[in-house]
Design an enzyme around this catalytic site. Structure first.
Site: not given
Ligand code: NAD
Length: 408
Positions: A165, A177
């Protein structure tokens, strides 16, 4: 006869053994100090799943080791549906025996139970501790869960991240993290445990829904507002095009903007993270947009995505900055216009003063008793304040609420 060199042992002399520091002088209190070097790679690439490219097969394997022939690959349902066949074909082409785990995820499933499922798979796989890096392929939720499981399993299992994503590409997949939600609080359990390597491939964004592209653009806007004015101008000029083309570079200006935007967003984020990887310094520019948003996101679940909550936080603090004379009204309006053009909200019904006050109180606890609130000062730089008042927060929320109604 030439004289040959004899070691003390050859001459029957026992070398004096220095007593360890912990024993001399005799003591009853010890201070233990150790340092751990951290090294990891983030590589921007394309077409990672092309079998002709061996970067994923080799990723996370030390130069001294030959690429081992087994891997535990963890994905989530959507990614499996979209890319599962290509993943299988890729590892088959490289002669790697793969054990797959496919999780049904979402922010609500970002829990310790999901971590335990991953851990159970490591056990049943009989994974080798050093030589078989786990491969996590998915969004930020998946990489946070797998990263946490890897940090806890036998106190550390190497892993490789393949974010799919936009949030993953520019933020969740590239830092140190990991974490899961607990007790109604965001990322309450977690660790600092970077992957050995993150392979950032924007071709995965071709299938990402618009709302999730906007979600990732929020984190890019964050970097732009507090660190990189040029990045803000790129978003202002090309933000809609980037979203429409899903960073695939369909047109020439789209290709150029996608390349520069990703490079600046990743580079800016890593430049901030590297000197403060364990967050000893609590005043972090990259915390911008993350003061009110954790509470907003958790309260609105599943209504607000992470980046949407961050966007609302940034809109609030932009208005607050303007109220303090740190941004002109013209700059404030540009920031709000770009936020909207990227498909992001400026407010939400949960954005009520009582929740915002509680959110700030929780953030103060998280930042060790002080607000340490980053505010944009001019576009592209930030300063930290500790004297934000409830009245300022209320007034900013009301301003955005009215603007939201005007735009409705
Ligand atoms: P997510 O992981 O829920 O993904 C979003 C959606 O996209 C999901 O439904 C997934 O199945 C779908 N998806 C994934 N890849 C895809 C693709 N290539 N094509 C179509 N659909 C796809 O959400 P996100 O926005 O990726 O991540 C948010 C999370 O990240 C939060 O929990 C947040 O706390 C965390 N985060 C962590 C850090 C860190 O430093 N560790 C930093 C920022 C955010």
């Amino acid at each position: 006869m030439p004289k040959t060199h004899q070691s003390p042992q050859d001459r029957g002399v026992r070398p004096s053994i220095a007593l360890p520091r912990a024993l001399v002088p005799p003591r009853t209190a010890w201070a233990v100090r150790a340092e751990q070097a951290v090294e990891y790679d983030v590589v921007l690439t394309r077409d990672l799943l092309d079998p002709a490219d061996d970067s994923l097969a080799r990723a996370g394997v030390g130069p001294a080791l030959s690429a081992p022939a087994r891997r535990c690959v963890i994905t989530e349902r959507t990614v499996e549906q979209l890319y599962g066949d290509r993943l299988s074909a890729y590892f088959r082409a490289h002669g790697i025996d793969v054990r797959r785990l496919v999780l049904d995820l979402g922010e609500e499933k970002k829990t310790i139970e999901s971590v335990l499922r991953v851990v159970d798979t490591f056990d049943s796989h009989g994974i080798l501790r050093r030589q078989e890096p786990v491969i996590a392929v998915g969004g930020g939720v998946l990489t946070d869960i797998v990263g946490f499981a890897c940090s806890a399993y036998r106190r550390g299992l190497p892993h490789v991240r393949v974010p799919t994503t936009l949030i993953g590409l520019v933020d969740a997949g590239i830092g140190a993290k990991t974490g899961v939600n607990h007790g109604g609080s965001k990322n309450r359990l977690g660790s600092y445990f970077p992957a050995r390597c993150t392979l950032v491939d924007p071709t995965f964004l071709a299938t990402l829904p618009n709302r999730h592209l906007s979600n990732g653009l929020a984190e890019i806007l964050k970097i732009a507002l507090v660190l990189d004015r040029r990045l803000f101008e790129l978003l202002e000029e090309h933000g809609s095009l980037l979203r429409a083309e899903r960073f695939q570079g369909i047109s020439a200006p789209g290709a150029q903007a996608a390349e520069e935007t990703l490079r600046r967003a990743i580079g800016g984020m890593l430049a901030e993270l590297e000197p403060n990887l364990w967050e000893d310094q609590l005043e972090r520019a990259v915390d911008y947009g993350h003061s009110f948003s954790p509470a907003l996101e958790m309260h609105a679940l599943p209504g607000l995505l992470h980046g949407e909550a961050v966007a609302i936080d940034m809109a609030l603090t932009t208005v607050i900055s303007c109220g303090r004379g740190l941004l002109t009204t013209g700059q404030r309006d540009r920031v709000l216009a770009v936020t909207t053009a990227l498909g992001l909200p400026l407010t939400h019904p949960v954005c009520r003063p009582d929740l915002l006050e509680r959110a700030l109180a929780d953030t103060v606890r998280h930042r060790d008793g002080r607000q340490r609130l980053p505010l944009p000062a001019d576009i592209g730089s930030a300063l930290f304040v500790n004297d934000l008042t409830v009245a300022e927060v209320r007034s900013a929320a009301a301003f955005l609420h009215e603007r939201g109604n005007d735009n409705a």
